[in-house]
Write an enzyme that holds these catalytic residues in place. Structure first.
Site, PDB file in Angstrom:
ATOM      1  N   LEU A  26       0.858  -1.185   0.000  1.00  0.00           N
ATOM      2  CA  LEU A  26       0.000   0.000   0.000  1.00  0.00           C
ATOM      3  C   LEU A  26       0.891   1.231   0.000  1.00  0.00           C
ATOM      4  CD1 LEU A  26      -2.929  -0.661   2.541  1.00  0.00           C
ATOM      5  CD2 LEU A  26      -3.163  -0.119   0.114  1.00  0.00           C
ATOM      6  N   ASP A  27       0.529   2.238  -0.788  1.00  0.00           N
ATOM      7  CA  ASP A  27       1.293   3.487  -0.805  1.00  0.00           C
ATOM      8  C   ASP A  27       1.274   4.144   0.570  1.00  0.00           C
ATOM      9  OD1 ASP A  27       1.881   3.265  -3.501  1.00  0.00           O
ATOM     10  OD2 ASP A  27       0.078   4.347  -4.120  1.00  0.00           O
ATOM     11  N   PRO A  28       2.285   4.959   0.890  1.00  0.00           N
ATOM     12  CA  PRO A  28       2.326   5.614   2.209  1.00  0.00           C
ATOM     13  C   PRO A  28       1.068   6.401   2.554  1.00  0.00           C
ATOM     14  CG  PRO A  28       4.455   5.808   1.145  1.00  0.00           C
ATOM     15  CD  PRO A  28       3.533   5.186   0.133  1.00  0.00           C
TER      16      PRO A  28
END
Length: 287
Positions: free
Chosen positions: A37-39
């Site tokens: 998952l992206d930050p």
């Protein structure tokens, strides 16, 4: 420790940051996750503990997200964490115009990954090369989007559209936001993202990073997480063959080359591949 955690990833950290924190909290080195998952994103991050990491490749590739697209601007990262590279506003945009464009993004589609992504090119992550100022040519990839549902529309100078998206692995919601904005001629970037389902785990049953500790370890069994697979219970004789890497003769197996979860006395002992009347060991887990 053996099993899976349904982690609700917080915003502002990477998926690997979560792994490092869990290693510290649980004093366990062998931990992996089932899909980056992206930050900026939050939501379901499947976590495997111990030997369960060997089962990660067999997670369902079906994922679901709630994402908000902001129109009237484009960014370097295709989300609001990036630098604005085009800004024109889109106060004239209507929901009807958007709904005309959505069908082209459903089904098997070609998608160009964001320049800032974890995809490796020549042994380096794209985001590392982009940060170094390199412009890297990456071919589009075929991804699958099963469903897009409009949840909310907020008009304005930079109107926002919230969508419920069900898709397969490898689909970038950031790229979908970018491409939808391009199709509408106004630009688009991802303003918010929550993964609400991944690998058979749902946001409603997820747990915060802060709540997880050795004395509070809400484990899910492989049978729960791999519920999309057929499961087979071995007897003692079959188990002996299984543990020695030999194919097991079974009745009622699914079609050839299907993955099958395998148990003995209700405990997961691995994953096999069907072939006629035999189940061939692929992953063997011993106590």
């Amino acid at each position: 420790m053996f099993g899976f955690l349904n982690l609700n990833k917080p915003a502002g950290c990477t998926s690997h940051d979560c792994i490092n924190e869990l290693r510290r909290r649980l004093r366990l080195k062998r931990i992996g996750h089932g899909g980056t998952l992206d930050p900026m994103a939050t939501g379901v991050l499947p976590i495997a503990l111990g030997a369960a990491t060997r089962l990660l490749p067999y997670l369902s590739d079906r994922k679901a997200y709630i994402g908000t697209v902001r129109f009237g601007m484009s960014t370097t990262t295709d989300d609001i964490t990036g630098e604005i590279c085009q800004e024109q506003g889109a106060s004239h945009l209507t929901l009807a115009a958007i709904q005309e464009q959505l069908p082209q993004f459903i089904g098997e589609i070609e998608q160009l990954p964001p320049a800032y992504s974890a995809i490796q090119v020549a042994g380096q992550r794209l985001y590392a090369r982009a940060r170094a100022g390199e412009v890297v040519s990456v071919p589009p990839r075929i991804v699958t989007v099963y469903r897009i549902e409009v949840l909310h529309w907020q008009p304005g100078r930079y109107p926002e559209l919230t969508l419920h998206i069900t898709c397969g692995s490898g689909t970038y919601i950031r790229a979908l936001a970018r491409d939808l904005g391009t199709a509408l001629g106004v630009g688009g970037t991802l303003a918010a993202l929550q993964r609400i389902e991944s690998g058979g785990l749902r946001i409603e049953e997820s747990h915060s990073l802060e709540s997880i500790a050795p004395e509070h370890l809400p484990l899910c069994s492989p049978q729960e997480v791999l519920s999309h697979l057929p499961w087979l219970e071995l007897n003692a004789a079959q188990l002996n063959d299984w543990y020695h890497g030999r194919a097991v003769i079974c009745e009622g197996l699914p079609p050839a080359d299907s993955c099958v979860g395998v148990t003995f006395a209700t405990a997961c002992v691995g994953v096999g591949i069907s072939g006629g009347d035999r189940l061939h060991p692929k992953v063997v887990l011993k106590e």
